[in-house]
Enzyme design. Structure first.
Site, PDB file in Angstrom:
ATOM      1  CB  CYS A   1      -0.987  -0.026   1.154  1.00 21.31           C
ATOM      2  SG  CYS A   1      -2.411   1.070   0.896  1.00 21.31           S
TER       3      CYS A   1
ATOM      4  CG  HIS B   1      -3.782  -3.450   3.673  1.00 22.43           C
ATOM      5  ND1 HIS B   1      -2.545  -3.022   4.103  1.00 22.43           N
ATOM      6  CD2 HIS B   1      -4.422  -2.350   3.194  1.00 22.43           C
ATOM      7  CE1 HIS B   1      -2.447  -1.723   3.910  1.00 22.43           C
ATOM      8  NE2 HIS B   1      -3.574  -1.285   3.355  1.00 22.43           N
TER       9      HIS B   1
END
Length: 506
Positions: free
Chosen positions: A341, A445
């Site tokens: 991310c 994630h």
């Protein structure tokens, strides 16, 4: 909506301080009650954490409440964590209200008038009570911060609104457990003190028989029964709520153990979703070190840049600390660099924030290890996603929470093909792998949660790495946690507090 056939008195798990183990206690109780056949759900009015996740309907809540919902075997919803504060500066946070980004607030601005947040929390609480037989409510921080008490809608106010029996959790490992419990009960108002029906002493080390006299003394001093003394136990991997316990693991003096895969993760000031790395931390074949200060990385085989709630700010910190030199040297020496991310965005060439999503607008030139450019958009993207690693049949599962839209140059190839988002078929790609395979970025994630995916990544760095014969899954971890608590709790008293018929006890 299905109306519960039976309702029980709610339980509120409040703490004498931050990081006493409220989340883990609530998780254990959710599984204990679920195993008794009760339709139980977790609830936390307000959570301050950059560890968040995505519900099946595409809303954002804290990872701790998602874990508690998993332990309770119920679908996580935004009502389980109606107010989520995601710190993005030292004095401010993004407010996520009932699963959606609401505003950015300074600490003073947020606490000036909490009525809006409190009303949203109350709405969610009432909806959950209508849907489930039992609520396990988690408080926040210390339940006795008297300077904030009139504005505290998370602890005793929630307990009163839910008509909950309160269990006070204290951490004996940090010392001063008598002062924690007796002091807390001494300063709170009598009407709130009357709600406290039990105490759980958490994180006991050594022979609990030696504390038997201490239990008697504490009960006499407080007038509240001790429901259990829970020994310190590390053998389960369950998502943590915040970075408080993590800070104790940063910059260890020792190098990675011989024979293990050494993994270094940069500990950003605004690190987020560090739970992504939990499967590595609990892998006996891996040594995971969080590093705040730069140092030569030759002892490690993998370097991870995790998520960040303030990507450009954390990159400026990374530059100021001198991390760029060490990252480039590690990459040039053939180490495997992984960005997740915000860390993925930093591995690219630039991050543009024209709308001031994370603060002052502008563009930051970044590491340039991947041929990518990122634009931070005003709308946050949320999804539970499923993909297949390119060139393999390995399925990857994760969740996406990002404002960034990343464009990829010609000299990179995708990490995975996306096949589904939010349970709907999808034809897309995620992530980037450099031409030589030594730099990898992804928006997923939870990327290491699937054992086969974790093995694929680690084998890129060390071909000798293999999975353990039996890797414990999340549901098995919840069972192990519940068993641990049942062994050390007065279970009869626990069920008595929720008005459960004793003859039905499992």
């Amino acid at each position: 909506m299905v109306t519960p056939t039976k309702t029980y008195r709610s339980l509120a798990i409040l703490g004498t301080a931050s990081d006493v183990g409220k989340s883990i206690v609530a998780t254990a109780l959710c599984r204990i009650f679920r195993n008794a056949g009760i339709d139980v759900a977790p609830y936390k009015a307000q959570n301050m954490s950059n560890n968040s996740g995505v519900t099946p309907d595409g809303l954002e809540i804290g990872r701790a409440q998602i874990a508690q919902a998993e332990a309770a075997c119920v679908v996580p919803t935004a009502d389980m964590n109606p107010v989520l504060l995601k710190p993005n500066t030292d004095i401010g946070a993004q407010v996520v209200l009932q699963g959606r980004v609401c505003s950015n607030e300074s600490a003073q601005g947020y606490f000036r008038d909490t009525s809006r947040w409190a009303e949203a929390a109350r709405e969610s609480l009432l909806r959950l009570k209508q849907k489930h037989e039992l609520l396990v409510i988690e408080g926040a921080g210390s339940c006795a911060e008297m300077n904030l008490y009139p504005r505290d809608f998370v602890n005793f106010r929630t307990a009163r609104e839910a008509d909950a029996a309160v269990i006070l959790v204290a951490d004996i490992d940090r010392g001063g457990v008598f002062a924690q419990v007796v002091g807390t009960l001494a300063v709170i108002p009598p009407e709130d003190r009357a709600l406290v029906k039990g105490v759980i002493i958490n994180r006991f080390r050594g022979d609990s028989e030696l504390f038997r006299e201490g239990i008697t003394m504490l009960e006499e001093m407080s007038g509240v029964p001790v429901l259990g003394v829970i020994p310190y136990f590390r053998h389960f991997a369950i998502d943590a709520e915040d970075a408080v316990p993590l800070s104790a693991k940063v910059d260890p003096a020792q190098e990675p153990e011989t024979g293990k895969v050494g993994v270094a993760a940069i500990y950003f000031p605004h690190i987020s979703n560090f739970t992504d790395l939990s499967p590595l931390e609990h892998d006996p074949s891996v040594t995971l070190h969080y590093l705040h200060h730069p140092k030569p990385l030759s002892a490690y085989k993998v370097l991870i840049l995790p998520g960040s709630k303030n990507v450009r700010g954390d990159y400026a910190w990374l530059q100021q600390m001198g991390w760029e030199k060490e990252i480039r040297a590690f990459r040039e020496a053939g180490g495997l660099v992984i960005g997740i991310c915000g860390g993925y965005q930093m591995l690219g060439c630039s991050i543009a924030d024209p709308y001031g999503v994370e603060g002052e607008s502008g563009t930051t030139q970044t590491l340039g290890l991947l041929e990518t450019e990122t634009l931070l958009e005003q709308e946050k993207y949320l999804a539970n996603s499923e993909g297949v690693l390119v060139g393999t049949s390995i399925k990857a599962f994760g969740y996406e929470i990002h404002n960034g839209r990343t464009t990829v140059g010609a000299n990179c190839h995708p990490l995975m093909n996306i096949v589904a988002r939010n349970n709907h078929p999808e034809s897309d790609v995620d992530g980037v792998v450099s031409a030589d395979g030594r730099v990898i970025g992804t928006y997923f994630h939870g990327i290491f949660n699937e054992p086969a995916v974790k093995q694929w990544f680690l084998q890129q760095a060390d071909s000798t790495y293999t999975l353990q014969p039996h890797e414990r899954g999340r549901q098995e971890s919840y069972e192990l946690l519940a068993d641990h608590f049942r062994q050390h709790l007065d279970v009869n008293k626990l069920f008595e507090l929720i008005d459960y018929e004793q003859s039905l006890l499992p």
